[in-house]
Design a protein around this motif. Structure first.
Motif, short mmCIF file in Angstrom:
data_model
loop_
_atom_site.label_atom_id
_atom_site.label_comp_id
_atom_site.label_asym_id
_atom_site.label_seq_id
_atom_site.Cartn_x
_atom_site.Cartn_y
_atom_site.Cartn_z
N LEU A 460 0.82 -1.20 0.00
CA LEU A 460 0.00 0.00 0.00
C LEU A 460 0.86 1.26 0.00
O LEU A 460 0.56 2.24 -0.69
N THR A 461 1.95 1.24 0.76
CA THR A 461 2.84 2.40 0.80
C THR A 461 3.48 2.64 -0.56
O THR A 461 3.63 3.79 -1.00
N ALA A 462 3.86 1.56 -1.24
CA ALA A 462 4.48 1.71 -2.56
C ALA A 462 3.48 2.17 -3.61
O ALA A 462 3.84 2.89 -4.54
N ALA A 463 2.22 1.76 -3.48
CA ALA A 463 1.20 2.10 -4.47
C ALA A 463 0.65 3.51 -4.28
O ALA A 463 0.18 4.13 -5.24
N ALA A 464 0.71 4.04 -3.07
CA ALA A 464 0.06 5.31 -2.76
C ALA A 464 0.81 6.49 -3.38
O ALA A 464 2.04 6.51 -3.44
N ASP A 465 0.04 7.47 -3.82
CA ASP A 465 0.60 8.75 -4.23
C ASP A 465 0.66 9.72 -3.06
O ASP A 465 1.59 10.51 -2.94
N ILE A 466 -0.36 9.65 -2.20
CA ILE A 466 -0.47 10.55 -1.04
C ILE A 466 -0.81 9.71 0.17
O ILE A 466 -1.69 8.84 0.11
N LEU A 467 -0.14 9.97 1.29
CA LEU A 467 -0.43 9.29 2.55
C LEU A 467 -0.99 10.30 3.53
O LEU A 467 -0.39 11.35 3.76
N LEU A 468 -2.15 9.99 4.12
CA LEU A 468 -2.79 10.89 5.08
C LEU A 468 -2.41 10.51 6.50
O LEU A 468 -2.42 9.33 6.86
N MET A 469 -2.07 11.53 7.30
CA MET A 469 -1.79 11.32 8.72
C MET A 469 -2.49 12.42 9.53
O MET A 469 -1.87 13.39 9.95
N PRO A 470 -3.81 12.26 9.74
CA PRO A 470 -4.59 13.28 10.45
C PRO A 470 -4.54 13.13 11.97
O PRO A 470 -5.53 13.40 12.67
N SER A 471 -3.42 12.72 12.51
CA SER A 471 -3.30 12.44 13.95
C SER A 471 -3.58 13.68 14.79
O SER A 471 -3.12 14.78 14.46
N ARG A 472 -4.31 13.50 15.88
CA ARG A 472 -4.51 14.60 16.82
C ARG A 472 -3.20 14.95 17.52
O ARG A 472 -2.92 16.12 17.77
N PHE A 473 -2.44 13.95 17.88
CA PHE A 473 -1.07 14.17 18.35
C PHE A 473 -0.24 12.99 17.89
O PHE A 473 -0.73 11.88 17.77
N GLU A 474 1.02 13.25 17.59
CA GLU A 474 1.89 12.22 17.04
C GLU A 474 3.30 12.46 17.56
O GLU A 474 4.01 13.33 17.07
N PRO A 475 3.73 11.71 18.59
CA PRO A 475 5.06 11.93 19.15
C PRO A 475 6.16 11.94 18.09
O PRO A 475 7.03 12.81 18.10
N CYS A 476 6.15 10.97 17.19
CA CYS A 476 7.10 10.98 16.08
C CYS A 476 6.38 10.61 14.79
O CYS A 476 6.26 11.40 13.88
N GLY A 477 5.87 9.40 14.74
CA GLY A 477 5.26 8.90 13.51
C GLY A 477 6.29 8.22 12.64
O GLY A 477 7.38 8.77 12.41
N LEU A 478 5.98 7.03 12.18
CA LEU A 478 6.88 6.30 11.30
C LEU A 478 6.32 6.17 9.89
O LEU A 478 7.09 6.10 8.92
N ASN A 479 5.00 6.15 9.78
CA ASN A 479 4.41 5.92 8.46
C ASN A 479 4.78 7.00 7.46
O ASN A 479 4.94 6.73 6.27
N GLN A 480 4.89 8.25 7.93
CA GLN A 480 5.28 9.30 6.98
C GLN A 480 6.72 9.11 6.52
O GLN A 480 7.08 9.47 5.39
N LEU A 481 7.57 8.53 7.37
CA LEU A 481 8.95 8.26 6.98
C LEU A 481 9.01 7.12 5.97
O LEU A 481 9.77 7.17 4.99
N TYR A 482 8.20 6.08 6.21
CA TYR A 482 8.11 4.99 5.24
C TYR A 482 7.58 5.51 3.90
O TYR A 482 8.08 5.14 2.84
N ALA A 483 6.55 6.37 3.97
CA ALA A 483 5.93 6.89 2.75
C ALA A 483 6.94 7.67 1.93
O ALA A 483 7.05 7.48 0.70
N MET A 484 7.69 8.56 2.56
CA MET A 484 8.67 9.35 1.82
C MET A 484 9.73 8.45 1.20
O MET A 484 10.17 8.67 0.07
N ARG A 485 10.14 7.44 1.92
CA ARG A 485 11.13 6.50 1.40
C ARG A 485 10.62 5.82 0.13
O ARG A 485 11.40 5.48 -0.75
N TYR A 486 9.29 5.61 0.05
CA TYR A 486 8.69 4.90 -1.08
C TYR A 486 8.07 5.85 -2.12
O TYR A 486 7.35 5.40 -3.00
#
Length: 579
Positions: A460-486
């Protein structure tokens, strides 16, 4: 969850999206064909036609205040670029979970990667974690019980025996503590019936059994992670330093999520094995509006994380932005006063990722691998294969918008559904029903998938053009780092680690890696997604450069390891904070 559409946007809705996006996209280019040619197709799946988008919409942050952007707690390495540390340390990480043996979130990923990065730089590193027995699956390391000697550890007014399993992997010692409280019928901390009643015992056993004599001697840097191990600096100060033991040791408290603090009734203090006069270290009294009857009628409790915050030599969070937020009432969860008082020793370090596991050029889970030289073709193949697998219209030109995260209010899944008019009453069941509703309402444009599946998350990360992260709070977040890598562009709420890693796109300077918004609601999300989709559809070259900047971003653990070394050096420069 993913969203896509191949249909034109109604003209009124297209005009609204265009007005919202024009504030940040290039304003001088005229789109041939006029208004009717604007095709923000994927936005039709999430945009609400009832929302009128005006010129003064919130969502794009323009301030350049360093404190607002969370750089005040960042770490500047004094000698950057060294492949081997100039001063070698004995470092012991104590954690309640570590990948791949036990995992509920990002904590396990950090402890499964950072120790290796530090060991590669020459340090002697140990990771101590419970040997969980989850359901019928035994979380047991390979290798025998090398530390066969058992010793008595006081807790609960009695004595309990703990054993140790040990194995060494790539220079890191992994030690698993064996105790009868660790068998779990469901997850690590809870099951379908709620939170386990012995979580405090588990935490006490883990903390107490990690501090006594180890093969590393007494010159150790202990790194306690979250509330489960936050009593380690307390035990050092209350039980060991007064007797001349661990006088040269230091303790860092790493906060991965301040929301979970380990709060228990006052009478449980007797089970912690601490001297009576140390009660004030853990004592915590909630204000009247947060009291909930029973032993909390007066707001009295013992708070494990508060004890760690007030005794640790240094405090570190998983991003500089989160370090700033937890000093305020908006992100401090009642601890903001204590944390603000520790501001001189508070820092934030953005997590890295495993660049071998998350590498699109060698990822075995992908139907087509790619790198920065052929990512357009590679991602198109991945997208079409996923569309085919999920029964969506197969078209590489349709923007695919993805959301990957827990169905939890923190992650903002309800905000995502609210954009389309579905209201969830803060429960996983409601959010699961919302995904089913979304899929039924938009059969050829949306899919919802509930479950934990590593290969699918990679696809899913490789197929996506845009990844949404509407977190109310996010200490760090890893999915956005994976998304940018892909090569997927992140759109997220400007909070915590998201504002440190997702830098707003500046079309004039050709800078940035995505889009963020400050209004944590459906309208703020809608606005940011509208800008992203306008860029995708009408400024394709700009969008591809965004993808390339994300793929080129340094995300390995080596940079984070150097920052940890700097904080460890600072800790040893000063005498123990609590003695």
């Amino acid at each position: 969850m993913l969203l896509q559409s191949g249909r034109p946007v109604p003209s009124a809705q297209a005009r609204a999206l265009r007005r919202a996006a024009v504030q940040s996209a290039r304003p001088c280019r005229v789109i041939p064909g006029g208004r009717s040619a604007v095709r923000a197709d994927a936005a039709a799946a999430i945009a609400s036609p009832a929302v009128a988008v005006e010129e003064a919409l919130p969502g794009i942050e323009t301030t350049h205040d360093k404190n607002v952007h969370g750089t005040a707690g960042s770490v500047v390495v004094e000698q950057p670029g060294l492949k081997r540390a100039s001063t070698l340390r004995n470092i012991m990480f104590v954690t309640s979970e570590v990948a791949p043996w036990s995992k509920t979130g990002g904590l396990a990923d950090v402890l499964g990667s950072l120790p290796f990065a530090l060991a590669e730089r020459g340090h002697r590193v140990m990771v101590v974690s419970p040997r969980w027995l989850l359901g019928h699956a035994e979380v047991r390391p390979t290798g025998g019980r090398e530390w066969a000697r058992e010793r008595a550890v006081k807790f609960g007014g009695g004595k309990g025996e703990v054993g140790y399993f040990h194995q060494q992997i790539k220079g890191v010692d992994f030690v698993f503590v064996d105790h009868p409280s660790y068998p779990r019928p469901g997850g690590i901390y809870s099951d379908a019936n709620g939170v386990y009643g012995d979580n405090q015992i588990e935490a006490v056993v883990q903390a107490e059994s990690s501090v006594p004599k180890t093969k590393y001697g007494q010159d150790i840097m202990f790194v306690a992670n979250d509330w489960h191990t936050s009593l380690i600096p307390v035990y050092l100060a209350a039980k060991y330093r007064p007797h001349g033991v661990y006088g040269n040791a230091r303790a860092i408290l790493a906060i991965h999520n301040l929301r979970h603090q380990g709060v228990f009734p006052p009478y449980t203090y007797e089970s912690l094995g601490l001297p009576p006069h140390w009660y004030g270290c853990l004592e915590w009294q909630y204000p009247p509006h947060q009291r909930q009857g029973s032993w909390a009628e007066e707001g009295r409790s013992v708070n494990h994380l508060k004890a760690g915050l007030t005794t640790a030599d240094r405090v570190v969070t998983v991003s500089a932005g989160y370090a700033e937020e937890i000093k305020t009432y908006l992100g401090g969860w009642g601890m903001e006063g204590i944390i603000a008082a520790r501001d001189p020793v508070l820092n934030g370090i953005v997590n890295g990722i495993d660049t071998d596991e998350w590498n699109p050029s060698i990822d075995p889970h992908l139907p087509a691998t790619y790198d920065a030289t052929n990512f357009v073709e590679g991602k198109a193949k991945c997208k079409m294969e996923l569309q085919r697998e999920l029964g969506l219209p197969v078209n590489e030109h349709i923007p695919l918008v993805a959301f990957i995260g827990r169905l939890d209010p923190q992650k903002g899944a309800d905000i995502l559904l609210e954009v389309r008019g579905f209201v969830a009453i803060y429960g996983n069941k409601d959010l699961e029903d919302g995904l089913r509703w979304l899929e039924a309402e938009f059969k050829d444009r949306a899919r919802g998938w509930v479950g934990f599946n590593v290969p699918f998350s990679h696809k899913l990360t490789a197929a996506a053009d845009i990844l949404l992260m509407p977190s109310r709070f996010e200490p760090c977040g890893l999915n956005q780092l994976y998304a940018m890598r892909y090569g997927a562009v992140a759109v997220g709420h400007k909070t915590g680690g998201l504002r440190d890693t997702v830098l707003d796109f500046n079309p004039w300077a050709q800078e940035g890696t995505g889009w963020t918004y400050t209004s944590c609601d459906a309208q703020g999300l809608l606005h940011a997604v509208g800008v992203a989709l306008l860029t995708y559809n009408n400024h394709k070259e700009d969008f591809r450069k965004l993808q390339l900047r994300g793929m080129a971003r340094e995300a390995s653990w080596d940079g984070a390891a150097q920052q940890y070394e700097q904080i460890i050096d600072w800790a040893f420069m000063d005498p123990p904070y609590c003695r």
